[in-house]
Design an enzyme around this catalytic site. Structure first.
Site, PDB file in Angstrom:
ATOM      1  CE  LYS B  92      95.143  76.842  12.093  1.00 37.65           C
ATOM      2  NZ  LYS B  92      94.981  78.074  12.896  1.00 37.65           N
ATOM      3  CD  GLU B 114      94.557  84.040   8.134  1.00 33.22           C
ATOM      4  OE1 GLU B 114      93.570  84.465   7.515  1.00 33.22           O
ATOM      5  OE2 GLU B 114      94.454  83.330   9.167  1.00 33.22           O
ATOM      6  CB  SER B 382      96.608  71.183  17.033  1.00 34.02           C
ATOM      7  OG  SER B 382      97.999  71.353  16.850  1.00 34.02           O
TER       8      SER B 382
END
Lengths: 266, 400
Positions: B92, B114, B382
Site C-alpha cells: 500500500k 479509507e 502483498s
C-alpha cells in the site's frame, strides 16, 4: 406541456416560488409513503422529490442515510417506489413527481426498462446524483424520448463551461446545490447563493431550484426570494424521523405549513 | 504487437471505469486529473518518488524462491515478490507516497483515506507523518474491531481514525464516508484512495504507482531464473496489488495473469467477496462502473471474507476489463483454503503472510500441482500477517 413546466408557468404568473419537499420512499415504513405524499400536497407542496433508497448514498448526510436504511429494512427498492407513484397518481394527476437517487438501482433495472417503467408510473422528472452529464448521454435520451425531465444538479464548484454543458442536457429545471458537502450539512450563505443563481440564469431559461441547507422558515423565505423553487430535504426527513406513527402526518403537515407560509411571503 | 493502452481520456476501460460522481466532486477530480497528467512524467516528481521508494520504503523488494514450499506442494517452483518487506508491511505504501507527493504539490495540507484491513490507513498515516500533513482515516467499525493493531499504529502515527457505523460497517462504507468528507472539505483536502477503484483518475493513478511491483519483478525474474514466470498470481479485493504486478506484464505474451478473489464460506453459499468469479451484474458504485455484488434492486449486498482487505463488493474497473478481454483469469479461494496456505507458508518458509496474500498463495499451491517442476509461478506476497494474528488466534480458539 410537462407537469413540471406547467407548475412553473402557473407559479410565475402568480409571482410565486415553488416549494419542493423531499422524502425518502419507504421511510419510516412503506405503508405511509403515499399518505405522506398526499399530505405534502395538501399543505403546499408544488412538486415532490421522492428519494429512491440506496444502500450506499454517498452524497447524503446522516439524516437521509438513516432514511434510506429504514426504507431498505422494508426492502423498498426502485420497483416498489414506482408502484407507490402509481398509487399516488390514482388520486393526484397534477403534482409533478421527481425521483431522486443513485445510478446503480437504475442500471440494475436497465436504462431503457427504467425509462419505460417510470413513464408507465407517470413520473415527471429524475435526478440521478452520480450521473454527471458526461456519463449519461443515453439515459438522458431515453428519458426525453418519453417526456420525462432529466433534472441535473449544479454545485458551487460548477464553472460556467460546465453549467453550459449541463443546461443543454437538462429539462424541467436545474437544481443548484447551495453548499459544498452532503445533504443536511451546515448553513447556507444566501448572498453567495443569490450571486450564483443570477449567473446561472444568464446561461439558461430553465427555472432554478435551490436546495441543501434550507432548515427553517427563515432560510426558506430567503431562498424563495432568489430562486424559482425551494427544495427541503433533510429538515423534512428529520420531522419524519422524530415522529411516531400517530403524529407523523400531523408533524409533516405543520412543517409544510410553516415552510409554505415562509415561501409565499418572500 | 498491439500495445495495451488503457484507459481512455475519460478513464474508461471499455464499458468500465468512468467518473460517476455527484456534481460537487467533478471540479476536484478534474483538478486532480490535470495535476496528475502534469506530474506523472515529470522527472523531478518521479525522482522524488523513486528516492522515497528506495530510502523510505526499502525498495526494490526482493523476489524469493520458496523452495521448501515448492517441494512440499510438488510441481512448479513458487517465487514470492516480497511486498511484505516494505516499510509498513504491505504494498500500500507505494501508492500513498505517490499520492501524498501529489497532495503536497497541490498545496493540500490535509489527507484522508479509507481503509479495510488497515494497511492502507497505516500507509497513509505514515506518509502523512513523514510529510507533515494532517491525516484522517475512515474505517468501518467492524474492521476497527478486527484490525485493532493497525488502528493503534495509525494513532501512534498521529492520524485520526474515524469508525464508520453506517451500512455494513466495512470497507465500502468507509469509502462512502471518505467521499462525504472530501465533498465537504475539497478546498484543503486530498483524498488518497487505496485501491484501483473510485472515479477517474484514481484507478489509473493507483495502478501507475503500484506498477513498480511488476516493473521490478520483470527485471528480477530475468536475473534470477533467466525467463519470465509462466503465471503471476495475486489476490484481488479492490485489486491494487494485482494491478501493480499485472500491468507491466499485460503486453508480455505467455504469462498467465491470475487474480484470486475471496470465496469466503464458499461460492455456492453466496457468502463471498468475489464479484468477478461469480460473474456479478455490472453496475455503478464509488465513482466507477464495474462488476458489483448486488441484489435485484441494485442495492449492494454484504460480502464475506476472513480477510478485511478483500471484503469489498466491487472490483477495480481495469480488472473487469482484463476479465472481459480474457487477458487475466479470475478465480476464488475459500477462507479455509487461505488459512491452510497461511499456515503452510509460516511453517515451510518462516514467513507470516497477510490473510489477503494467503488467498494468492492458496491458489498458487493448487496451480503448482498441475505444472512440472521446471515451471515458475510468481506470487505477489502483498503484505505480512502480523496484523492478522488476532483473527488467526481466534479461529484456533487461542486467547492472546
Amino acid at each position: 406541456m410537462s407537469r413540471i413546466k406547467t407548475v412553473f408557468a402557473t407559479l410565475k404568473q402568480q409571482g410565486k416560488t415553488a416549494l419542493i419537499p423531499y422524502i425518502t420512499a419507504g421511510d419510516p415504513h412503506p405503508k405511509f409513503t403515499v399518505s405522506l405524499m398526499h399530505t405534502l400536497v395538501e399543505h403546499g407542496a408544488d412538486m415532490i422529490e421522492l428519494g429512491v433508497p440506496f444502500s450506499d448514498p454517498m452524497a447524503d448526510g446522516p439524516v437521509i442515510q438513516r432514511a434510506s436504511e429504514r426504507a431498505l429494512q422494508h426492502k423498498v427498492g426502485l420497483t416498489a417506489v414506482l408502484d407507490m407513484v402509481k398509487t399516488f397518481r390514482q388520486t393526484d394527476q397534477a403534482t409533478p413527481i421527481i425521483l431522486m437517487g443513485y445510478a446503480n438501482p437504475i442500471e440494475a433495472v436497465g436504462v431503457v426498462a427504467f425509462a419505460d417503467k417510470a413513464k408507465a408510473a407517470d413520473v415527471d422528472g429524475v435526478i440521478t446524483v452520480d450521473y454527471p452529464p458526461e456519463e449519461c448521454g443515453s439515459f438522458v435520451k431515453e428519458l426525453r424520448a418519453r417526456d420525462i425531465d432529466p433534472v441535473f444538479l449544479l454545485s458551487p464548484t460548477t464553472d460556467a463551461k460546465r453549467v453550459e454543458l449541463i443546461v443543454n442536457q437538462a429539462s424541467g429545471f436545474v437544481y443548484y446545490v447551495s453548499l459544498k458537502g452532503v445533504t443536511g450539512a451546515a448553513n447556507l450563505d444566501i448572498v453567495e447563493v443569490a450571486g450564483r443563481v443570477a449567473s446561472i440564469r444568464e446561461q439558461t431559461n430553465l427555472p432554478v431550484g435551490v436546495g441543501f441547507g434550507i432548515r427553517d422558515a427563515a432560510t426558506a423565505k430567503a431562498t424563495a426570494a432568489i430562486a424559482d423553487a425551494v427544495v427541503v430535504g433533510s429538515r423534512m426527513v428529520q420531522a419524519i424521523e422524530a415522529s411516531t406513527e400517530d403524529n407523523l402526518l400531523r408533524n409533516v403537515a405543520n412543517l409544510m405549513t410553516e415552510l409554505k407560509t415562509a415561501v409565499d411571503a418572500a | 504487437m498491439q500495445l495495451y493502452d488503457m484507459p481512455d481520456a475519460r478513464g474508461h476501460f471499455g464499458q468500465y471505469g468512468g467518473t460517476f460522481v455527484a456534481e460537487t466532486l467533478v471540479e476536484a477530480l478534474e483538478e486532480l486529473r490535470v495535476m496528475y497528467e502534469k506530474y506523472r512524467h515529470d522527472p523531478v516528481f518521479l525522482a522524488e518518488y523513486a528516492y522515497d521508494l528506495k530510502h523510505f520504503v526499502g525498495r526494490p523488494s526482493p523476489i524469493y524462491h520458496a523452495k521448501r514450499l515448492s517441494d512440499k506442494v510438488g510441481g512448479a517452483q513458487i517465487y514470492l515478490k516480497r511486498e511484505d518487506l516494505n516499510h509498513t508491511g504491505a504494498h500500500k505504501i507505494n501508492n500513498t507516497i505517490g499520492q501524498a507527493l501529489l497532495a503536497k504539490r497541490m498545496g493540500k495540507p490535509r489527507v484522508i483515506a479509507e481503509t479495510g484491513a488497515g494497511q492502507h490507513g497505516v500507509a497513509t498515516a505514515t506518509i502523512a507523518a513523514r510529510l507533515g500533513l494532517e491525516c484522517v482515516v475512515y474505517m468501518g467499525s467492524e474492521d476497527v474491531k478486527r484490525q485493532a493493531p493497525n488502528v493503534f499504529r495509525m494513532k501512534l502515527l498521529g492520524a485520526t481514525v474515524v469508525p464508520v457505523e453506517s451500512g455494513s460497517k466495512t470497507l465500502k462504507d468507509a469509502l462512502n464516508e471518505a467521499m462525504r468528507d472530501w465533498v465537504t472539505n475539497v478546498h484543503n483536502t486530498f483524498y488518497i484512495i487505496g485501491t484501483v477503484a473510485g472515479p477517474h483518475p484514481y484507478p489509473m493513478m493507483v495502478r501507475d504507482f503500484q506498477a513498480i511491483i511488476g516493473i521490478e519483478a520483470k527485471q528480477q525474474m530475468m536475473e534470477m531464473v533467466g525467463h519470465q514466470p509462466e503465471a503471476v498470481v495475486a489476490c484481488v479485493g479492490g485489486g491494487s496489488n494485482a494491478m501493480g504486478i499485472f500491468y507491466p506484464y499485460i503486453d508480455v505474451p505467455n504469462v498467465r495473469l491470475i487474480g484470486v478473489e475471496a470465496a469466503g464460506l464458499g461460492m455456492e453459499t453466496g457468502k463471498h467477496a468475489a464479484p468477478l468469479t461469480a460473474n456479478s451484474a455490472v453496475g455503478v458504485l464509488h465513482g466507477n462502473r464495474t462488476y458489483l455484488m448486488q441484489d435485484a434492486d441494485g442495492n449492494i449486498i454484504e460480502t464475506h471474507s476472513i480477510s478485511a482487505g478483500l471484503d469489498y463488493p466491487g472490483v477495480g474497473p481495469e480488472h473487469a476489463w482484463l476479465k472481459d478481454i480474457k487477458r487475466a483469469e479470475y478465480v476464488a479461494v475459500t477462507d479455509d483454503e487461505a488459512m491452510a496456505a497461511f499456515h503452510n507458508l509460516c511453517r515451510t518458509e518462516g514467513i507470516i503472510p497477510a490473510l489477503e496474500s494467503s488467498h494468492a498463495l492458496a491458489y498458487a499451491e493448487k496451480l503448482a500441482k498441475t505444472m512440472s517442476s521446471d515451471k515458475v509461478i510468481l506470487v505477489n506476497l502483498s503484505g505480512r500477517g502480523d496484523k492478522d494474528i488476532n483473527t488467526v488466534a481466534k479461529l484456533a480458539n487461542i486467547t492472546l
